[in-house]
Design an enzyme around this catalytic site. Structure first.
Site, short mmCIF file in Angstrom:
data_model
loop_
_atom_site.label_atom_id
_atom_site.label_comp_id
_atom_site.label_asym_id
_atom_site.label_seq_id
_atom_site.Cartn_x
_atom_site.Cartn_y
_atom_site.Cartn_z
N ASP A 116 0.87 -1.18 0.00
CA ASP A 116 0.00 0.00 0.00
C ASP A 116 0.91 1.23 0.00
OD1 ASP A 116 -3.28 0.27 1.23
OD2 ASP A 116 -2.06 2.02 0.70
N ASN B 34 -4.20 7.06 0.59
CA ASN B 34 -5.60 7.29 0.95
C ASN B 34 -6.02 6.25 1.99
OD1 ASN B 34 -8.14 8.42 0.83
ND2 ASN B 34 -8.83 7.10 -0.85
N LEU C 37 2.46 1.28 -6.90
CA LEU C 37 2.44 0.32 -8.02
C LEU C 37 3.23 0.84 -9.22
CD1 LEU C 37 -1.14 -1.21 -8.22
CD2 LEU C 37 0.97 -2.28 -7.43
N SER D 199 -16.08 -2.12 -10.53
CA SER D 199 -17.13 -1.30 -9.92
C SER D 199 -18.38 -1.30 -10.78
CB SER D 199 -16.61 0.14 -9.77
OG SER D 199 -17.69 1.02 -9.47
N ALA D 200 -19.50 -1.11 -10.17
CA ALA D 200 -20.78 -1.01 -10.88
C ALA D 200 -20.81 0.24 -11.77
CB ALA D 200 -21.93 -0.97 -9.89
N TYR E 35 -13.20 7.94 -13.46
CA TYR E 35 -13.02 6.82 -12.51
C TYR E 35 -13.64 5.54 -13.08
CZ TYR E 35 -14.24 3.55 -8.91
OH TYR E 35 -14.41 2.38 -8.22
N LYS F 160 -11.85 1.90 -14.62
CA LYS F 160 -12.18 0.53 -14.23
C LYS F 160 -12.58 -0.28 -15.48
CE LYS F 160 -11.69 0.74 -9.73
NZ LYS F 160 -10.68 -0.10 -9.04
N ASN G 271 -17.58 11.89 0.29
CA ASN G 271 -18.37 11.96 -0.95
C ASN G 271 -19.60 11.06 -0.83
OD1 ASN G 271 -16.48 13.47 -2.66
ND2 ASN G 271 -15.16 11.67 -2.42
N LEU H 31 -22.63 8.45 0.75
CA LEU H 31 -23.77 8.67 1.64
C LEU H 31 -23.55 8.19 3.07
CD1 LEU H 31 -26.70 9.57 2.04
CD2 LEU H 31 -27.43 7.34 1.17
C1 WQD Z 1 -25.42 7.13 -3.08
C2 WQD Z 1 -26.73 7.90 -3.14
C3 WQD Z 1 -26.51 10.13 -3.99
C4 WQD Z 1 -24.06 11.58 -0.64
C5 WQD Z 1 -20.19 5.81 -5.52
C6 WQD Z 1 -19.22 5.63 -6.62
C7 WQD Z 1 -19.09 4.18 -6.95
C8 WQD Z 1 -18.78 3.38 -5.72
C9 WQD Z 1 -19.76 3.65 -4.61
C10 WQD Z 1 -16.44 2.94 -5.92
C11 WQD Z 1 -26.90 8.72 -4.41
C12 WQD Z 1 -26.95 10.16 -2.54
C13 WQD Z 1 -24.81 10.79 -1.51
C14 WQD Z 1 -24.69 12.64 0.06
C15 WQD Z 1 -26.77 12.07 -0.99
N1 WQD Z 1 -17.46 3.63 -5.32
N2 WQD Z 1 -26.15 11.03 -1.66
N3 WQD Z 1 -26.04 12.85 -0.14
O1 WQD Z 1 -22.57 7.66 -6.18
O2 WQD Z 1 -23.93 5.51 -5.87
O3 WQD Z 1 -21.46 5.41 -5.95
O4 WQD Z 1 -19.77 5.06 -4.41
O5 WQD Z 1 -16.54 2.01 -6.66
O6 WQD Z 1 -18.08 4.08 -7.90
O7 WQD Z 1 -19.74 6.27 -7.77
O8 WQD Z 1 -22.55 6.39 -3.96
O9 WQD Z 1 -22.76 7.08 -1.63
O10 WQD Z 1 -21.98 8.80 -3.32
O11 WQD Z 1 -24.37 8.06 -3.35
O12 WQD Z 1 -27.99 12.28 -1.16
O13 WQD Z 1 -24.06 13.40 0.85
O14 WQD Z 1 -26.79 8.84 -2.07
O15 WQD Z 1 -27.20 11.12 -4.77
O16 WQD Z 1 -28.28 8.69 -4.77
P1 WQD Z 1 -22.71 6.32 -5.57
P2 WQD Z 1 -22.84 7.64 -3.01
#
Ligand code: WQD
Length: 336
Positions: free
Chosen positions: A31, A35, A59, A124-125, A148, A152, A197, A199
Site C-alpha cells: 500500500d 488514501n 504500483l 465497480s458497478a 473513474y 475501471k 463523498n 452517503l
Molecule cells: C449514493 C446515493 C446520492 C451523498 C459511488 C461511486 C461508486 C462506488 C460507490 C467505488 C446517491 C446520494 C450521496 C450525500 C446524498 N465507489 N447522496 N447525499 O454515487 O452511488 O457510488 O460510491 O466504486 O463508484 O460512484 O454512492 O454514496 O456517493 O451516493 O444524497 O451526501 O446517495 O445522490 O443517490 P454512488 P454515493
C-alpha cells in the site's frame, strides 16, 4: 505460497485481509498509504492474531514491486490499489488513469515476469452504462460516464485481452455496488479523507454531530420516494466475496466479471430511516438539487456470483447501519 493484496490498508482491502487470514491464507500487503492508514493493518493483525509482511510501495514503482515478488512466493494477487472518488476523477483524470490503468499494467507485467497469473480485480458497478436496465447483470451494456468508471472499464478490457493472449491466466473482475458498514468489532472501517463523498460515511458523521445535517441530492427522481436508489452491500459480505473469487481463480482459468451486490435497491431516505431506527440517532437532512452524474436507480442481479462462486450477501440494511455506527462512534476521528 501467499496472496498479495495491493491496497490492503484501504476500506475493502483491510476487511478482505481479515477474511483471508481467518480462512488460513498467508498474505503480503502493499500500500502507498496515499488514501489509507497503516493503523488499519495493525488492527487487522490484532483482530486475527496473525502477522504478515507490509510494503510501502507505489504500483508505479516497478523496481520496488519486483522486489516484493522476489522476496515472497506469491500464488495470486487481489488488486484493490487505486483512486476511487468519482468527482475527483473528473477534476484530475490523468492522475486517475495513471494510478488505476498504468498501475495495473505495471502490476501485470511484474506478475507475468514471475509467472503469477491469478488475479482478482476490484472493479465497480460504475462500468455499467446509464441506460442499462435494472437489475444489472454482467451482460448489461457497459458505458462509464466519468474517468473513474472509465478507468475501471479500461482495466477490465485490458485484463480480458490479457487472458485472450494467454489462456493460462485466471482473472475475476468483481463489480462492487455500494459497500457500507464495518467489521462488527468496530476496529476497522471506512475512513474518508476530508468531506465524505459517499452517503453512509456522511450520515455517520452527522450522527456523530461532526456535520450539521445530511444534504439529500435530489428528491425528484423516478423512484418510490424520489431519492436515489442504490444496492448497499455490507463490506464484510463484500470481503467474503473476494475469498470465494480467490477460490475460483485458484482452481480454474478464464476472465469473468461478477456483480457483488445484494440485489436489493434502497433509497437515500430508506437508508436514513433504517439508520435512525437501528441506532436511535436522528439524522437531520435538507433536500437539495440533484448531484451531477448521479443516476436514479442502480442495483445488481447477483445470480452469477451465487451460481459460479457459491457466494451471496447475508447482512441486511440494519446490520450495515449498526456496524457503520459502531465504527464511527468508537473511532470519531477514524484511524488518526
Ligand atoms: C449514493 C446515493 C446520492 C451523498 C459511488 C461511486 C461508486 C462506488 C460507490 C467505488 C446517491 C446520494 C450521496 C450525500 C446524498 N465507489 N447522496 N447525499 O454515487 O452511488 O457510488 O460510491 O466504486 O463508484 O460512484 O454512492 O454514496 O456517493 O451516493 O444524497 O451526501 O446517495 O445522490 O443517490 P454512488 P454515493
Amino acid at each position: 505460497m501467499c496472496i498479495l493484496i495491493t491496497g490492503g490498508a484501504g476500506f475493502i482491502g483491510s476487511h478482505t485481509c481479515v477474511e483471508l487470514l481467518n480462512e488460513g491464507f498467508d498474505i503480503v500487503v502493499i500500500d502507498n498509504f496515499s488514501n489509507s492508514s497503516p493503523v488499519a493493518l495493525e488492527r487487522v493483525k490484532e483482530l486475527t492474531n496473525q502477522d504478515f509482511q507490509i510494503y510501502d510501495v507505489n504500483l508505479l514503482d516497478k523496481e520496488k514491486l519486483d522486489h516484493v515478488f522476489k522476496e515472497n512466493k506469491i500464488e495470486a494477487v487481489i488488486h484493490f490499489a487505486g483512486l476511487k472518488a468519482v468527482g475527483e476523477s473528473v477534476e484530475i483524470p490523468l492522475h486517475y488513469y495513471q494510478n488505476n490503468v498504468t498501475g495495473t499494467l505495471v502490476l501485470c507485467e511484474v506478475m507475468k515476469k514471475h509467472g503469477v497469473k491469478k488475479l482478482v480485480f476490484s472493479s465497480s458497478a460504475t462500468v455499467y452504462g446509464t441506460q442499462a436496465k435494472v437489475p444489472l447483470t454482467e451482460d448489461s451494456p457497459l458505458g462509464a460516464i466519468n474517468p473513474y468508471g472509465r478507468s475501471k472499464w479500461m482495466v477490465e478490457e485490458i485484463l480480458r485481452d490479457l487472458y485472450i493472449s494467454d489462456n493460462s491466466w485466471s482473472i475475476a473482475l468483481l463489480r462492487y455496488f455500494n459497500p457500507i458498514g464495518a467489521h462488527g468489532s468496530g476496529r476497522i472501517g471506512e475512513d474518508p479523507k476530508d468531506v465524505p463523498n459517499n452517503l453512509m460515511p456522511y450520515i455517520t458523521q452527522v450522527a456523530a454531530r461532526k456535520r450539521e445535517k445530511l444534504r439529500v441530492f435530489g428528491n425528484d427522481y423516478p423512484t418510490p420516494d424520489g431519492t436515489g436508489v442504490r444496492d448497499y452491500i455490507h463490506v464484510v459480505d463484500l470481503a467474503k466475496g473476494h475469498v470465494k473469487a480467490l477460490g475460483k481463480i485458484l482452481t480454474s482459468t478464464g476472465a469473468e466479471a461478477y456483480n457483488l451486490g445484494t440485489g436489493v435497491g434502497n433509497s437515500v431516505l430508506e437508508l436514513v430511516k433504517a439508520f435512525e431506527e437501528t441506532t436511535g440517532v436522528t439524522i437531520p437532512y435538507e433536500i437539495l438539487g440533484r448531484r451531477p452524474g448521479d443516476i436514479a436507480t442502480c442495483y445488481a442481479s447477483p445470480a452469477k456470483a451465487k451460481k459460479d462462486l457459491g457466494w451471496e450477501a447475508t447482512k441486511d440494511l440494519k446490520d450495515m447501519c449498526k456496524d457503520a455506527w459502531k465504527w464511527q462512534s468508537t473511532n470519531p476521528n477514524g484511524y488518526e
